[in-house]
Motif scaffolding. Structure first.
Motif, mmCIF file in Angstrom:
data_model
loop_
_atom_site.group_PDB
_atom_site.id
_atom_site.type_symbol
_atom_site.label_atom_id
_atom_site.label_comp_id
_atom_site.label_asym_id
_atom_site.label_seq_id
_atom_site.Cartn_x
_atom_site.Cartn_y
_atom_site.Cartn_z
ATOM 1 N N UNK A 65 36.072 25.753 7.148
ATOM 2 C CA UNK A 65 34.908 25.487 7.456
ATOM 3 C C UNK A 65 33.854 26.178 8.221
ATOM 4 N N UNK A 66 32.576 25.971 9.005
ATOM 5 C CA UNK A 66 32.355 26.528 9.090
ATOM 6 C C UNK A 66 32.075 26.638 10.423
ATOM 7 N N UNK A 67 31.867 27.658 11.143
ATOM 8 C CA UNK A 67 32.359 27.915 12.526
ATOM 9 C C UNK A 67 31.944 27.273 13.494
ATOM 10 N N UNK A 68 29.879 27.083 13.411
ATOM 11 C CA UNK A 68 29.282 27.292 13.779
ATOM 12 C C UNK A 68 28.599 25.845 13.106
ATOM 13 N N UNK A 128 45.264 30.167 13.190
ATOM 14 C CA UNK A 128 44.312 29.364 13.192
ATOM 15 C C UNK A 128 42.740 30.990 12.801
ATOM 16 N N UNK A 129 42.004 30.959 11.405
ATOM 17 C CA UNK A 129 41.283 32.148 12.037
ATOM 18 C C UNK A 129 39.702 31.956 11.418
ATOM 19 N N UNK A 130 38.869 32.976 12.237
ATOM 20 C CA UNK A 130 38.032 33.695 11.899
ATOM 21 C C UNK A 130 37.371 34.729 11.159
ATOM 22 N N UNK A 131 36.315 34.398 10.500
ATOM 23 C CA UNK A 131 36.331 35.673 9.795
ATOM 24 C C UNK A 131 34.627 35.952 9.747
ATOM 25 N N UNK A 132 33.544 36.549 10.011
ATOM 26 C CA UNK A 132 32.519 37.211 10.408
ATOM 27 C C UNK A 132 31.837 37.699 9.585
ATOM 28 N N UNK A 133 30.278 37.143 8.531
ATOM 29 C CA UNK A 133 30.006 37.812 7.261
ATOM 30 C C UNK A 133 29.622 39.028 7.788
ATOM 31 N N UNK A 134 29.795 40.531 7.240
ATOM 32 C CA UNK A 134 29.264 41.638 7.063
ATOM 33 C C UNK A 134 27.553 41.583 8.181
ATOM 34 N N UNK A 135 26.836 40.369 7.121
ATOM 35 C CA UNK A 135 25.474 40.368 7.715
ATOM 36 C C UNK A 135 25.167 39.777 8.680
ATOM 37 N N UNK A 136 26.385 39.637 10.147
ATOM 38 C CA UNK A 136 26.111 39.124 10.634
ATOM 39 C C UNK A 136 26.011 37.989 11.646
ATOM 40 N N UNK A 137 25.788 37.074 9.931
ATOM 41 C CA UNK A 137 24.992 35.683 10.552
ATOM 42 C C UNK A 137 26.061 34.806 9.917
ATOM 43 N N UNK A 138 27.266 34.958 9.394
ATOM 44 C CA UNK A 138 27.885 34.020 8.542
ATOM 45 C C UNK A 138 29.697 34.288 9.124
ATOM 46 N N UNK A 139 29.822 33.248 9.439
ATOM 47 C CA UNK A 139 31.157 32.456 10.361
ATOM 48 C C UNK A 139 31.847 31.513 9.818
ATOM 49 N N UNK A 140 33.261 32.281 9.122
ATOM 50 C CA UNK A 140 34.262 30.541 8.660
ATOM 51 C C UNK A 140 35.255 30.578 9.835
ATOM 52 N N UNK A 141 35.629 29.436 9.373
ATOM 53 C CA UNK A 141 36.726 29.131 10.591
ATOM 54 C C UNK A 141 38.258 28.384 9.314
ATOM 55 N N UNK A 142 39.277 29.246 9.820
ATOM 56 C CA UNK A 142 40.118 28.409 9.138
ATOM 57 C C UNK A 142 41.044 27.682 10.053
ATOM 58 N N UNK A 143 41.216 26.653 10.279
ATOM 59 C CA UNK A 143 42.533 25.768 9.978
ATOM 60 C C UNK A 143 43.886 25.829 9.295
ATOM 61 N N UNK A 144 45.321 26.181 9.782
ATOM 62 C CA UNK A 144 46.140 26.008 9.254
ATOM 63 C C UNK A 144 47.221 24.859 10.091
ATOM 64 N N UNK A 145 47.346 23.911 8.871
ATOM 65 C CA UNK A 145 48.363 23.038 9.134
ATOM 66 C C UNK A 145 48.411 22.045 9.421
#
Length: 173
Positions: free
Chosen positions: A9-12, A156-173
């Motif tokens: 999901x989107x982080x923000x 839980x994990x968070x990914x930040x794109x190289x563009x500095x403007x995209x962020x994803x959160x992954x929730x497990x279980x």
């Protein structure tokens, strides 16, 4: 253990008033994050001292089976921290994605599992390790030092794109 796909999901959101994208199309699939973990030459592991202070150190990381694995000497600070508190964070910087993976580390004891993970370290790092009597050793060094393999189960994990403007959160279980 079977791998499950986490919720991405989107982080923000728009209400967060951040400079990050709120476009659902920018959500990254877990497969991309997993590939980043698999290919990272090293990772940073953060653990917690018994008194609550943070401890961070670079570690070697492999993906074996359905999870990331790290290794360390059983007497190291990070191993002693994990023995008291298994909560940890792995961070890696990739070309297209920077990751923060929160999880719990568990030391492997099963010899079949130890062999499988030793083979993964051997393949990725050309590191020859021997498994015997429920332990992993590097026989090429004086004293044949022992290593522990720790499976990190993401929560839980968070990914930040190289563009500095995209962020994803992954929730497990």
């Amino acid at each position: 253990m079977t791998e499950t796909t986490p919720v991405a999901e989107l982080l923000f959101g728009e209400a967060d008033a951040t400079p990050f994208s709120t476009d659902e199309a920018t959500v990254k699939p877990w497969d991309e994050a997993r590939a980043c973990l698999e290919s990272a030459p090293k990772a940073w592991l953060s653990t917690v001292w018994p008194d609550g202070r943070a401890h961070a150190v670079p570690v070697l990381l492999v993906w074996a089976g359905d999870a990331p694995w790290i290794t360390t000497r059983p007497t190291s600070r990070k191993a002693r921290n994990l023995a008291v508190n298994p909560h940890c964070v792995i961070t890696v910087a990739g070309e297209t994605l920077d990751l923060v993976v929160e999880g719990n580390a568990t030391r492997a004891r099963d010899e079949d599992e130890l062999r499988r993970v030793a083979a993964a370290f051997g393949t990725k790092y050309e590191w020859e390790l021997a498994v015997r009597d429920g332990s992993v050793h590097e026989d090429g060094l004086p004293g044949s030092p022992e290593y522990g393999f720790y499976r990190v189960t993401p929560t839980r994990a968070f990914g930040y794109g190289a563009d500095g403007r995209t962020a994803t959160r992954w929730r497990f279980g």
